[in-house]
Structure formats: structure tokens, C-alpha cells
Design a protein around this motif. Structure first.
Motif, PDB file in Angstrom:
ATOM      1  N   MET A 117      -0.200  -7.193   0.110  1.00 54.19           N
ATOM      2  CA  MET A 117      -1.550  -7.622   0.450  1.00 54.19           C
ATOM      3  C   MET A 117      -1.744  -7.661   1.962  1.00 54.19           C
ATOM      4  O   MET A 117      -2.871  -7.611   2.451  1.00 54.19           O
ATOM      5  N   TYR A 128       2.896  -7.041 -14.211  1.00 51.98           N
ATOM      6  CA  TYR A 128       2.630  -6.428 -12.907  1.00 51.98           C
ATOM      7  C   TYR A 128       3.768  -6.763 -11.946  1.00 51.98           C
ATOM      8  O   TYR A 128       4.260  -7.879 -11.886  1.00 51.98           O
ATOM      9  N   HIS A 161       5.657  -5.056  -8.064  1.00 49.70           N
ATOM     10  CA  HIS A 161       5.356  -4.169  -6.935  1.00 49.70           C
ATOM     11  C   HIS A 161       6.082  -2.829  -7.028  1.00 49.70           C
ATOM     12  O   HIS A 161       5.468  -1.769  -7.003  1.00 49.70           O
ATOM     13  N   GLY A 207       5.210  -8.137  -2.675  1.00 50.36           N
ATOM     14  CA  GLY A 207       5.618  -6.799  -2.296  1.00 50.36           C
ATOM     15  C   GLY A 207       6.609  -6.883  -1.152  1.00 50.36           C
ATOM     16  O   GLY A 207       6.887  -7.964  -0.620  1.00 50.36           O
ATOM     17  N   PHE A 229      -3.487  -8.566  -7.488  1.00 52.17           N
ATOM     18  CA  PHE A 229      -3.010  -7.845  -6.314  1.00 52.17           C
ATOM     19  C   PHE A 229      -1.513  -7.579  -6.521  1.00 52.17           C
ATOM     20  O   PHE A 229      -0.710  -8.503  -6.607  1.00 52.17           O
ATOM     21  N   VAL A 230      -1.176  -6.282  -6.583  1.00 50.95           N
ATOM     22  CA  VAL A 230       0.190  -5.904  -6.952  1.00 50.95           C
ATOM     23  C   VAL A 230       1.037  -5.687  -5.692  1.00 50.95           C
ATOM     24  O   VAL A 230       1.657  -4.649  -5.506  1.00 50.95           O
ATOM     25  N   SER A 265       2.925  -0.695  -7.653  1.00 48.95           N
ATOM     26  CA  SER A 265       2.354  -0.177  -6.410  1.00 48.95           C
ATOM     27  C   SER A 265       3.463   0.474  -5.595  1.00 48.95           C
ATOM     28  O   SER A 265       4.222   1.257  -6.108  1.00 48.95           O
ATOM     29  N   SER A 321      -3.902  -3.080  -4.561  1.00 49.92           N
ATOM     30  CA  SER A 321      -2.718  -3.469  -3.779  1.00 49.92           C
ATOM     31  C   SER A 321      -2.805  -2.797  -2.426  1.00 49.92           C
ATOM     32  O   SER A 321      -3.769  -2.077  -2.123  1.00 49.92           O
ATOM     33  N   GLU A 322      -1.774  -3.008  -1.614  1.00 54.64           N
ATOM     34  CA  GLU A 322      -1.636  -2.331  -0.325  1.00 54.64           C
ATOM     35  C   GLU A 322      -2.802  -2.611   0.615  1.00 54.64           C
ATOM     36  O   GLU A 322      -3.129  -1.791   1.473  1.00 54.64           O
ATOM     37  N   SER A 379      -1.292 -12.615  -7.868  1.00 53.06           N
ATOM     38  CA  SER A 379      -0.592 -11.601  -7.086  1.00 53.06           C
ATOM     39  C   SER A 379       0.895 -11.641  -7.394  1.00 53.06           C
ATOM     40  O   SER A 379       1.405 -12.589  -8.000  1.00 53.06           O
TER      41      SER A 379
END
Length: 818
Positions: free
Chosen positions: A579, A692, A694, A611, A575-576, A726, A542-543, A608
Motif C-alpha cells: 500500500m 488474499y 501478497h 506486502g 488491499f493486497v 499481488s 494493491s501496489e 489489507s
């Protein structure tokens, strides 16, 4: 009150404004007092003096008008351009440049109800003028490594609405602390007979007194002191209605800083003698702007021996002022200009009137009246095509439609410039993979121009070459899929079906824009999803948008992490969230995801969740192929069931971090989670349940969102095994938890996979009671699911293993954590 009334009436009678006295006398006490104070604060003596001065100007004194010297960017050599750019970048990096936008106007003339900066000119992105400018500032700030303070001058008419627009949009991803709103000054509006107009039955009408009041407004609102505190030396000034404004362009900043004058201006070539823009020249040897209406036609049409216009430099309100000059002249008594305008008003009967013709005088000061106060100024001529797209009229020239065309033409030219001699038609993002199933896959890509798409799927035969296995494509495609109809789009989404599970195929992507330009990509391998009972592997990070703030390697961390994940040859990636830096900016998806991740994403599908940095932007949905509603969903892969949740829907920005108490039965996403987990529990062959999301319910430090723990009882009830999250840009793994305490028999493991967020000095407090392992390094997590075994490994950017967990399930579902 009586004394206040007497003072107000005396002033009004002295200035022959008896109609206002009549209004005051019939008002209730609170409204009467407010109007009296408004009258006494209007400085009618000053207003009368200005009006008398304007009326008495019958013969203008003769002036000597002459062309002004200038520099031309297109005539600089490459070495000279580089020198100016380097100087400009140095000023930007040192925090010496601020941006100031004049945004006090309303969009009513354009048929838009709201501030002019909120207008959407019809670009595919749907972005407003403010958002386009925020994007450019953010891009410039990222490259400079320092945020450029943005000063937004509003008017009393649109200040509240402008601020609300920024607030609702989350300041377009720009730091709120670097946005400084301030209002310009106003003057009373008077009709053609000099009588004060009313904005309502109990309020006088005031109109903004022009952009020449900008500097005094900067002083009175504390903005100048704010600039001094920040170390600003140059202020980049522009109008909000220029859709192509290149804010604080480093080359221009460098030219200004290299000059000897406190003012620099960027001008364009006037297209013809009758173009309605001001002319930059000298008046009596001093730099000035003369309105086209003030110059005799013979001078407008005068030409040089080579045929070019003598007075050819058009003013487009792009200036740089040195802050010490602004500070010195902020309180100068500039001349007022009298202009006839259409101003809405309330008549003596209390009726709202919208005039069809000019009905009032408006007193304005202009920013270019500061020019003669300087001995000279630096003048830089630039190309119109990349600098100027005004939005002033509802239709035709200088309208939203014409500005849109200019912006899109400039973007196409930039693509052409970037790719050099290659055709401007190219793949921008992708191809990449989405939504794998046992029988198929969705392929997506974006092209620089709208096109129709085609997909070819090839079967492959396994061959051996030495110690390395490989595949050979068969000559003819197994399947061909084309976009429906003749509609051309930039983002293609094509799905292939009817394939075999756990099988490797290859694909080629084609795009045809219909104008003779075609591009293709591939062949790339992909593998269909695995069935129950077949092991699978995936990676989590992530991030990837986080390095914009903390990574000084120019994106090297992102690239290294994507390459590290690719080497593990996962079946898919999770992807948490976060992105990108700002999901509302289209270019961010290329910068942070598709460009650094190209090698991985062409062959590995990804899932994903949203976030906070995605800002629920439309591009998130445009670039993905998740089932509706798209921000939460679930899928099966092998022996595992996965659920993606949207924590920014549970806890919206305005209620962050505590939420609004709505998480529970009746919340659409909460009900989805319950329903989905119930169905997964009934499927006896699903061995693992993975969520999952964020925001994390369990993590050390201030980013822990305890409101999300309202989801925990549901997840515990239905046997969730692992929760990935994340938001905190570190790696952290909890003890197995159940009922708010460690449970090493049947707990849920919470893993914070803060991935690409590079912040080695992240100052977290000491571990919480629930923390098992924690490390602040860029990383990804690799997971293998094989029957009753789940193996989790945390791997840093150098490829080093730094944490590992094995979970083993017994026949009755009990767990062993190793």
C-alpha cells in the motif's frame, strides 16, 4: 617469519617502543606474525615526525583573522529563492548530487552501545538517526525522480555493525545499490608519553584519523570513481549526529551551483559568544574554520555597532564540495591536530582499562582544513531551527532529548507553515473505517497533535429528491463514544456497537488536544456489514505505493483508482499489500494511502495484508484494527469467508524467494490457516472462501513464489474458491487450478491484482500454462457475491472493463466458470 620479526623489532627499538617487543616475544606464532605485520604497516617514522612537529610548536605564527562574506537565505526574495531551488532541483534530477555522511563514531558517550547513527533519540516513530536520514533522502529522491547515491563513511570500530544495521532494516527502503560504505583511515593511538597502546593482548590500538581523511578514503576505496561513473558533480557532506539535517536541500545546492567556488558551506548564527562550535571566518585572506578554543575571548565577544557578534557564523559541518576539487586534493598532506582523548586499552598484564581522564593522544585531520585550498567559498547562512539538532552529550544540551525536542518543534512548525493561517491542530489522516461487523464499526483517525477523541453516530432517514435517493440525519446523535480516560494520543481508534445490520448511519469525529484547540470532521455515511444470505460487493487493488518508481503523473494514477473504486460503491475494499513505498516511513501512509484515498476511505472500510514494501513496519499495525496478531486474520461478510495471510512471514527477506522450508505443520500461520478453514468448512451456510496474500503461488515471470504452493493442498482440501495476490504489478487471472493442472469443475482461481503499480512496459515472459488472462495496466478488481454466484470484473484506470469471470456453484458445490 624470523626476518619479519627482526624487521619489526628493529623498527620498534628505533622508536623506543620496547614494550611492544616484549609483547611480540611472548605471543604464539600466528599472533606474533599478525602483530609484526601491524607494526610494519603502522608507518612509525611518519607518526614520530607528526608528534615531533606538534611538540615543537611553541609559538604560533601571527595570523590575520577577519569575518567572511556570506549570503543569507532569509534575505532572498521569493523570486530569487525560486531560482536557486529550480537550479538545485535540476542538479538533483540530472543525478549530479551525492550525499556523504560521516558516521564513524560510536554512541558510547551517549550511553548507547553501537554506532552513533543507530541511536533512537526518542521520537514517537522510534526511528534511528540513520532511518531519519534515509527517509529524507527517499523523499527527496522521489520528488527528483532519481535516487541520490549515499556514501556512508564508517570506521574500523563500527563498519561491520553499521552494515549489519542497514541490512537488517532492509536499507530503510532505500536501494541497496545506491548505498556505498567505506572506512576512514586510522592512525596508531599513543599514550601521553608517546608509547603505543594495545587494543587487545595482541593488537595495537588504532583510532580514526579525523574527517579530514575523508577524501583520501574516498579515493582509496573506489568511491570517487563510483561518483564519476554516476555523473556526480557535487557531494553534500554532513555529520550523522545532526537529527535535523536537510540532506542535499535543493536551495543550498542551487546556491552552490550558481557560485564560482568549488566549496559551499551552510552556517548558522552563533547563539552567544561562548557557544562551543567552530567559527567560519578568513585567516590570512583564505576561508577557514577556527575552533572557539583558539580565538581570544575578546574576539569571541567582539560586536558590531548593531550589537551582533562580529564572528557570528557557526560551522555545523554542512558542506558541498565539487567532485573535481575532491579529486584534485584527495591526496593533499593536510596538517594533523593533536588531541588528548580517553581511549580504552589493554595494559601490560592483559587487563582491559577504561580511563576516567584523557590518557592518550589522537591524531586527526579536519575537513575544514581543505577550505584554504580554495580561493574562496560560497557561504549560506540558514535558520538554526530547521537545520541543526546535534546529538553529542548523554544529557542536557545537545543530547538525544534536546534533539528530539528540536525535531518535534520543527515538524510542528512545518505543519503550521503548510496549513497557513489555520491552527496547527488538524486531522492528518482520516477519519477512516475499519473492521465492520453486523452491529458496528471501528473509526480511526490521526491528528497533528496528541488529543482525546469523540465519536457521534447518527441515525438517518431515507428521503427522495427527484431521481436521486438521499439521507437526512436526525438532530440528536444515536450514540456517543469517547476515548478512555484523559490520555491524549495522535492515532485514535474508537469502536461503536449495538447497531443494526445492513443499515446506513452517519458519523462525526471530534478531537480535543486539551489546550483549547479542537477539530471535527463529518458527517460521513457508513454501512454496517451484511448478514448471511444478503449479497455484498467489494473491490481489490494493491501496489498503491508502486507509483513512486513508475508513475510520472505525480500520484494521478492512485487518485484515479481510488475514485474509480468509490464510484462502484463497494461494501469494503481489500488491499493486497504494498500500500506504501516503505511502511516504516510514517509519511508514506499519508502520501500513498490516506491522502489519495480520502474520499473512499471515509465511507468504506478496508482490509489489507502485508506486502514486502510494508517491511512489517509498526505503522501498519498502528493504522489498522485487525485482531491479534494483526498480520493474519479472518472474517465473514455476507455469504463469504475471507482469510488474510502474511506471505512475508512465510518467506522472510533473508530467504526470498525460495523460503527456508518452514511452510507446513508447526508454522503458526500455516496452523492458523488449517484451523480456520476447518471451522469455515463446518459452517454449512458459508458459500465462498476467499484468501488474499501478497506473494503469489501462480503468476507468469520471476515473481512467482513456488514455495507458497505448499499452501495449495490445504486450500484445495477445504474448498477455497479464489486467491487474490499481488507483488507483480500487472493483472493476471489463472485458469481454475487443482492438483497442479486446470480443473474447470472444482479449481481455485488465482487473481494477481497488481493494481496501482504503473508499469505498462513490464517485460513479462510469455504466459505460463496456468495463465488465462493477463494485462499490464493500472486497475482494480470489482467482485459481487450473491448466494451461489460470484462475479469478478477487472477495470482499468480509465474505467474500462477488460476482463470478467462468473463462477456459479451447484447444489453439491460443483462450479461452473463462465
Amino acid at each position: 617469519m624470523d626476518q619479519l620479526l627482526q624487521q619489526a623489532e628493529a623498527v620498534l627499538i628505533a622508536h623506543k617502543q620496547e614494550h611492544v617487543v616484549s609483547v611480540i616475544r611472548r605471543l604464539d606464532a600466528p599472533e606474533r606474525e599478525a602483530l609484526c605485520r601491524q607494526v610494519l604497516g603502522a608507518d612509525l617514522d611518519r607518526l614520530k615526525g607528526i608528534m615531533d612537529q606538534q611538540r615543537n610548536i611553541s609559538i604560533q605564527e601571527p595570523h590575520t583573522i577577519a569575518p567572511i562574506g556570506y549570503l543569507e537565505w532569509d534575505r532572498f526574495g521569493e523570486e530569487e529563492r525560486d531560482r536557486y531551488k529550480e537550479l538545485g532541483w535540476q542538479n538533483l534530477q540530472d543525478g549530479k548530487v551525492a550525499a556523504l555522511v560521516v558516521a564513524g563514531g560510536q554512541g558510547s558517550r551517549l550511553g548507547h552501545d553501537g554506532p552513533k547513527g543507530t541511536i533512537d533519540i526518542g521520537l514517537p516513530s522510534g526511528k534511528s538517526l540513520f532511518e531519519l536520514q534515509a527517509d529524507r533522502l527517499a523523499s527527496l529522491s522521489r520528488e527528483a525522480g532519481a535516487f541520490i547515491p549515499w556514501y556512508i563513511m564508517t570506521s574500523p570500530d563500527n563498519d561491520a555493525e553499521t552494515r549489519a544495521f542497514f541490512q537488517k532494516a532492509g536499507f530503510f527502503g532505500y536501494p541497496e545499490q545506491d548505498c556505498f560504505f567505506f572506512q576512514q583511515h586510522t592512525m596508531p593511538a599513543v599514550d601521553l608519553n608517546g608509547k603505543l597502546l594495545f587494543a587487545s593482548e595482541s593488537e595495537l590500538s588504532f583510532a580514526p584519523s579525523g574527517n579530514g581523511e575523508c577524501f583520501s578514503s574516498l579515493r582509496s576505496t573506489g568511491a570517487i570513481e563510483d561518483m564519476k561513473r554516476r555523473g556526480v558533480e557535487w557531494v553534500f557532506y554532513y555529520n550523522v549526529d545532526n537529527a535535523l539535517i536537510q540532506i542535499a536541500d535543493p536551495g543550498f545546492v542551487g546556491v552552490a551551483a550558481d557560485g564560482h567556488y568549488p566549496i559551499a558551506t551552510k552556517v548558522i548564527e552563533r547563539s552567544n559568544p561562548d557557544e562551543k562550535i567552530g567559527i567560519l571566518c578568513t585567516k590570512d585572506g583564505k576561508p577557514t574554520v577556527v575552533e572557539y578554543t583558539e580565538i581570544p575571548q575578546a574576539m569571541l565577544e567582539a560586536r558590531e555597532p548593531d550589537g551582533t557578534l562580529t564572528y557570528h557564523l557557526g560551522n555545523v559541518s554542512i558542506h558541498l564540495f565539487r567532485l573535481d576539487f575532491i579529486d584534485q586534493h584527495a591526496d593533499n598532506d593536510l596538517p594533523y591536530h593533536l588531541a588528548m582523548k580517553k581511549i580504552d586499552y589493554v595494559d601490560d598484564e592483559g587487563r582491559q582499562v577504561t580511563p576516567a581522564e584523557p590518557n592518550a593522544y589522537k591524531l586527526e585531520r579536519f575537513i575544514f582544513d581543505f577550505f584554504p585550498l580554495s580561493e574562496g567559498m560560497t557561504v549560506l547562512k540558514a535558520s538554526r531551527e530547521g537545520e541543526f539538532a546535534p546529538v553529542k552529550n548523554r544529557e542536557g544540551e545537545d543530547s538525544p532529548a534536546s534533539a528530539r525536542e528540536l525535531v518535534m518543534r520543527a515538524e510542528a512548525a512545518e505543519v503550521q507553515r503548510t496549513v497557513g493561517n489555520e491552527p496547527a491542530f488538524t486531522f492528518v489522516n482520516g477519519p477512516y473505517l475499519q473492521w465492520p461487523t453486523e452491529q458496528g464499526m471501528t473509526m480511526m483517525w490521526e491528528t497533528s497533535l496528541p488529543a482525546v477523541g469523540k465519536l457521534e453516530i447518527y441515525a438517518a432517514d431515507r428521503i427522495h429528491s427527484g431521481e436521486r435517493g438521499n439521507y437526512a440525519l436526525r438532530e440528536q446523535p444515536l450514540l456517543t463514544v469517547q476515548s478512555e480516560g484523559d490520555a491524549r494520543v495522535r492515532i485514535q481508534r474508537l469502536t461503536v456497537d449495538g447497531l443494526e445490520p445492513e443499515t446506513t448511519y452517519f458519523y462525526k469525529a471530534y478531537a480535543d488536544n486539551g489546550d483549547g484547540k479542537k477539530v471535527e470532521a463529518g458527517p460521513y455515511p457508513f454501512r454496517t456489514a451484511t448478514r448471511r444470505g444478503v449479497p455484498c460487493s467489494f473491490v481489490v487493488t494493491s501496489e498503491t505505493g508502486g507509483y513512486s518508481y513508475f508513475d510520472q503523473s505525480g500520484g494521478g494514477i492512485n487518485k484515479a483508482l481510488f475514485e474509480g473504486m468509490r464510484k462502484y460503491r463497494p461494501d469494503f475494499a481489500l488491499f493486497v499489500g504494498d500500500m506504501v513505498d516503505d511502511g516504516r516511513r510514517q509519511e508514506d501512509w499519508h502520501t500513498y494511502l490516506f491522502a489519495p484515498g480520502k474520499e473512499l476511505l471515509t465511507t468504506t472500510p478496508f482490509y489489507s495484508c502485508l506486502g514486502n514494501h510494508e517491511h512489517n513496519g509498526s505503522w501498519y499495525y498502528d493504522y489498522s484494527a485487525y485482531p491479534s496478531p494483526g498480520n493474519y486474520y479472518s472474517f465473514d461478510y455476507g455469504d463469504a469467508h475471507f482469510i488474510a495471510l502474511d506471505s512475508t512471514d512465510f518467506i522472510k527477506d533473508e530467504h526470498y524467494p525460495n523460503g527456508d522450508g518452514s511452510i507446513g505443520p508447526g508454522h503458526p500461520q500455516y496452523d492458523f490457516l488449517v484451523r480456520d478453514l476447518q471451522e469455515a468448512a463446518e459452517a454449512m451456510d458459508i458459500k465462498w472462501r476467499i484468501v488474499y496474500i501478497h506473494y503469489s503461488p501462480y503468476v507468469s515471470g520471476g515473481y512467482e513464489l513456488e514455495a507458497l504452493r505448499q499452501l495449495v493442498p490445504v486450500m484445495e482440501q477445504y474448498g477455497v474458491d479464489v486467491v487474490f495476490s499481488s507483488h507483480t504489478i500487472v493483472y493476471e487471472r489463472s485458469h481454475p487450478l487443482r492438483n497442479g493442472k486446470p480443473d474447470f469443475d472444482n479449481g481455485i482461481v488465482y487473481v494477481v491484482a497488481g493494481g496501482a503499480g504503473e508499469m505498462p512496459n513490464w517485460q513479462l515472459p510469455k504466459r505460463e500454462w496456468h495463465t488465462s488472462q493477463s494485462l499490464a495496466v493500472p486497475h482494480f478488481v470489482q467482485v459481487t457475491v450473491a448466494g451461489n454466484c460470484l462475479d469478478l470484473r477487472a477495470i482499468d484506470v480509465e474505467g474500462r472493463l477488460f476482463d470478467m469471470l462468473k463462477i456459479r456453484k451447484g447444489s453439491e458445490g460443483s462450479k461452473q466458470f463462465v
